[in-house]
Design a protein around this motif. Structure first.
Motif, PDB file in Angstrom:
ATOM      1  N   ARG A 159      -6.110  12.138  -2.600  1.00  0.00           N
ATOM      2  CA  ARG A 159      -7.239  11.345  -3.097  1.00  0.00           C
ATOM      3  C   ARG A 159      -6.847   9.887  -2.951  1.00  0.00           C
ATOM      4  N   ARG A 171      -7.909   7.124  -4.113  1.00  0.00           N
ATOM      5  CA  ARG A 171      -7.949   6.232  -5.268  1.00  0.00           C
ATOM      6  C   ARG A 171      -6.593   6.117  -5.955  1.00  0.00           C
ATOM      7  N   ASP A 172      -5.887   7.244  -6.094  1.00  0.00           N
ATOM      8  CA  ASP A 172      -4.621   7.220  -6.833  1.00  0.00           C
ATOM      9  C   ASP A 172      -3.490   7.944  -6.112  1.00  0.00           C
ATOM     10  N   SER A 212      -3.093  10.960  -5.608  1.00  0.00           N
ATOM     11  CA  SER A 212      -2.798  12.308  -6.096  1.00  0.00           C
ATOM     12  C   SER A 212      -2.996  13.287  -4.950  1.00  0.00           C
TER      13      SER A 212
END
Length: 344
Positions: A205, A207-208, A210
């Motif tokens: 992902r 965004r982070d 992960s």
């Protein structure tokens, strides 16, 4: 490579051409379709009629072909270099680098990224290098633009690396110990996925950073494709095509839909738009059309329609929502005209 075009009375067949090479890749954009052959020939045809409008020869063979979104330019790559073609009639630029060039991807109508050995090169329409990534640990196997050219994701052994414009060093590194064979980036830019030699799909992902690994495939995963919504990912790696749901929080803890038709999957292509229509091709020559997002997780789906051929399917490409082009290993390229985007 030359092409002979003909129309056909077969149901749904718009045209068929025969090329003097074994097709390995297709690309469609605007009113053009391009087919690349293993020996390095590229034929560019009118999507409505199959009439040849241009072409080029890439010494050393071809691996991929990519038309720009406005269908005014084309990039072809192969084991020993790459080529750029312009519809305006200017000279074709052929660059023999001696480096493996697996793939090319257009950021917009003026910039194209080309895999070249252990680096990705970003070129303008004249073939001048705007910038290049630093060398990866091994040969670049795939690349994709994130968010309409804002970042470039580059896959090589051990990691996928994301580069901003004109940044040799990556701004984000997504590590994974293994060989990446295919890369898919969601149109939203939210997810980066790699299909791997170790029979898995790895997901980050953005965004982070992960991550999640989906393993248990029977074979290596070498084909991945997001639909236009970015909510659905189709993958090979088994007799069934798997379709994962990336809506909401993503596929963690869920099961995919399974699409059973081919013993060996050789091509995948989502129909443009958000209807959930997928085309798949097999070694047996069958093209299957699916309502791929129907049913519930773990559902085993059947094709809505199949199109039969006499040779293994090499590649698929949609020319808009109504025309599906199929390239077969025996040198035929056939275009099928399909119903409106709401039905197959």
């Amino acid at each position: 490579m030359s092409a002979l075009a003909s129309t056909s009375s077969a149901a749904g067949t718009a045209w068929e051409i025969a090329v003097d090479d074994a097709p390995v890749a297709l690309s469609a954009a605007g009113d053009l379709i391009a087919v690349a052959g293993a020996e390095g020939s590229v034929v560019i045809a009118d999507a409505a009629t199959g009439t040849e409008v241009g072409g080029l020869e890439l010494p050393g063979g071809a691996l991929s072909v990519a038309l720009s979104r406005d269908a005014q330019h084309l990039a072809a790559t192969g084991p020993t270099g790459y080529a750029l073609w312009s519809r305006s009639g200017g000279p074709t630029l052929t660059v023999e680098t001696g480096s493996w060039s697996s793939v090319a991807a257009w950021a917009d109508n003026s910039r194209v990224a080309v895999a070249s050995g252990r680096r990705a090169l970003v070129l303008n329409l004249q073939g001048e290098m705007l910038w290049a990534t630093e060398p990866a640990a091994s040969t670049v196997t795939d690349l994709a633009w994130i968010r309409d050219g804002r970042r470039l994701a580059v896959a090589a052994y051990g990691a996928v690396r994301a580069h901003e414009r004109h940044t040799e060093k990556p701004v984000v590194t997504y590590p994974y110990v293994g060989s990446h064979l295919a890369l898919a980036v969601a149109p939203t830019g939210r997810w980066i996925c790699s299909g791997n030699q170790d029979a898995s799909i790895h997901i980050w992902r953005t965004r982070d950073a992960s991550e999640l690994t989906m393993s248990g495939y029977r074979e290596k995963v070498s084909r991945l494709a997001f639909d236009d919504t970015g909510y659905w990912l189709a993958a090979d790696g088994a007799a069934d095509v798997t379709v994962w749901d990336f809506s909401g929080k993503g596929p963690a803890g869920t099961a995919p839909r399974s699409l059973r038709c081919h013993e060996t999957v050789t091509a995948l292509a989502w129909r443009p738009g958000g209807a959930g229509h997928l085309a798949s091709g097999g070694h047996d020559g069958t093209v299957a059309l699916w309502q791929a997002t129907a049913g519930r997780p773990q559902a085993r789906l059947r094709p809505v329609r199949t199109l039969d051929g006499d040779s293994a399917v090499a590649a698929l490409a949609w020319s808009g929502p109504d025309l599906l082009a199929t390239a077969y290993r025996d040198g035929r390229v056939r275009a099928h005209r399909l119903p409106s985007r709401n039905s197959l």
